[in-house]
Design an enzyme around this catalytic site. Structure first.
Site, PDB file in Angstrom:
ATOM      1  CG  ASN A  32      15.506  37.514  69.090  1.00  0.00           C
ATOM      2  OD1 ASN A  32      15.835  38.296  69.981  1.00  0.00           O
ATOM      3  ND2 ASN A  32      16.304  37.275  68.060  1.00  0.00           N
ATOM      4  CB  CYS A 105      20.202  38.318  73.581  1.00  0.00           C
ATOM      5  SG  CYS A 105      18.733  38.043  72.566  1.00  0.00           S
ATOM      6  NE  ARG A 248      25.960  45.394  68.698  1.00  0.00           N
ATOM      7  CZ  ARG A 248      26.535  45.449  69.898  1.00  0.00           C
ATOM      8  NH1 ARG A 248      27.599  46.193  70.090  1.00  0.00           N
ATOM      9  NH2 ARG A 248      26.047  44.763  70.896  1.00  0.00           N
ATOM     10  CB  CYS A 256      15.510  43.077  69.562  1.00  0.00           C
ATOM     11  SG  CYS A 256      17.014  43.585  70.438  1.00  0.00           S
ATOM     12  N   GLY A 257      14.730  41.690  72.711  1.00  0.00           N
ATOM     13  CA  GLY A 257      14.322  41.996  74.073  1.00  0.00           C
ATOM     14  C   GLY A 257      14.935  43.273  74.609  1.00  0.00           C
ATOM     15  CB  THR A 258      18.427  44.547  74.895  1.00  0.00           C
ATOM     16  OG1 THR A 258      18.829  44.090  73.595  1.00  0.00           O
ATOM     17  CG2 THR A 258      18.960  43.595  75.954  1.00  0.00           C
TER      18      THR A 258
END
Length: 317
Positions: A32, A105, A248, A256-258
């Site tokens: 990322n 993020c 998004r 994607c961490g979250t």
């Protein structure tokens, strides 16, 4: 004599011309990737179209988003957080690749702290914690061997009544899926919608060039995670899933961490009583770890840990 084509005679406008001389770094957390800019005094706000130009993978530097390091005192959101914790000196001003503002993020905040340390803007010994201001509140980042761990704060279902009563709260349609699939929407300070698939072949068939359709979609849009549980799901007390994500304002990203946190929340919920509190989340860019821990105020928090790497430096010419 044949005239030169217009494209040769009149060079196109360079959208990065206004950023000439801007120093930047490039970093990533499990693939990322981000353009990072140090702007301690808030002297150089970068417009959405400039963010999009920087993040363009063909005509710019290329990244999933832009992170500006600014002192919290120079932003209204940051000043509110300083009143909560005077140690949150630095604010992670994060923009998606299309220039839109994003709340948080999880991979980005690890890379942000690695950038602060490399730039000499902060110091952090192993085991120490640095509070970081974000639009999703203060995130506390601990330096560990091999990377950083982030207290991502409490999680919550976006539609709690439906989440508790049913298998999902929405339906997701995506290119590569034969039918729409039930999904569960989770907030990690930013919105996520998680879809469980039956096997790895389904995950591989997905074509995430276009955004999946979520019905009903959360008020501010959503990131969509597609996950496949490992077989067996749990080994030695640690759960394992594979994940792909459409972010998004970005598109498919390597990680994607979250989203990894939201995926662990959803899978643990679906697995029911006895599901573990520690998870390995395998993404195209590597593996991150998610753990459920008790926060300072007693609520359940999600902790995300993984690597953060600064790979290059440059300046816009």
């Amino acid at each position: 004599m044949t005239a030169a084509p217009d494209s040769l005679a009149a060079p196109a406008h360079n959208p990065l011309a206004s950023l000439t001389g801007l120093a930047f770094a490039k970093g990533h957390g499990t693939g990322n990737d981000f353009v990072l800019v140090a702007d301690p005094e808030g002297a150089r706000d970068i417009a959405p179209q400039e963010v999009a130009a920087l993040c363009d993978r063909h005509l710019g530097i290329g990244a999933d988003g832009l992170i500006r390091a600014i002192r919290s005192e120079h932003l209204a959101e940051g000043r509110e957080l300083l009143a909560e914790d005077a140690g949150a000196i630095w604010f992670m001003d994060y923009r998606n690749a299309d220039g839109s503002v994003s709340e948080m993020c999880g991979n980005g905040v690890r890379v942000f702290v690695a950038f602060l340390l490399e730039q000499g803007l902060a110091s952090l010994d192993p085991g120490e914690v640095l509070p970081v201001g974000t639009r999703a509140g203060i995130k506390r980042v601990e330096r560990r061997e091999g990377g950083f761990a982030v207290d991502m704060g409490p999680w919550e279902f976006i539609h709690p009544a439906q989440a508790e009563a049913e298998a999902g709260d929405s339906l997701v349609t995506a290119d590569g899926l034969d039918v729409s699939r039930p999904a569960l929407s989770v907030s990690m300070g930013n919105p996520h919608t998680v879809v469980a698939l039956a096997e790895g072949a389904e995950l591989e068939r997905l074509r995430l060039f276009s955004a999946p359709v979520v019905e009903p979609v959360p008020p501010h849009g959503t990131n969509v995670e597609f996950v496949v549980p490992a077989e067996p799901l749990v080994r030695e007390g640690v759960g394992s899933i594979a994940m792909r994500v459409h972010e998004r304002g970005v598109g498919e990203t390597q990680s994607c961490g979250t989203g990894a946190c939201a995926a662990a929340v959803a899978i643990r919920h679906w697995a029911g009583a006895g599901a573990p509190n520690r998870w390995d989340i395998r993404v195209p860019g590597g593996t991150v770890q998610v753990a459920f821990v008790t926060g300072i105020e007693g609520a359940e928090h999600v902790e995300l840990s993984g690597p953060a790497v600064i790979v290059a430096h440059g300046a816009i010419g």
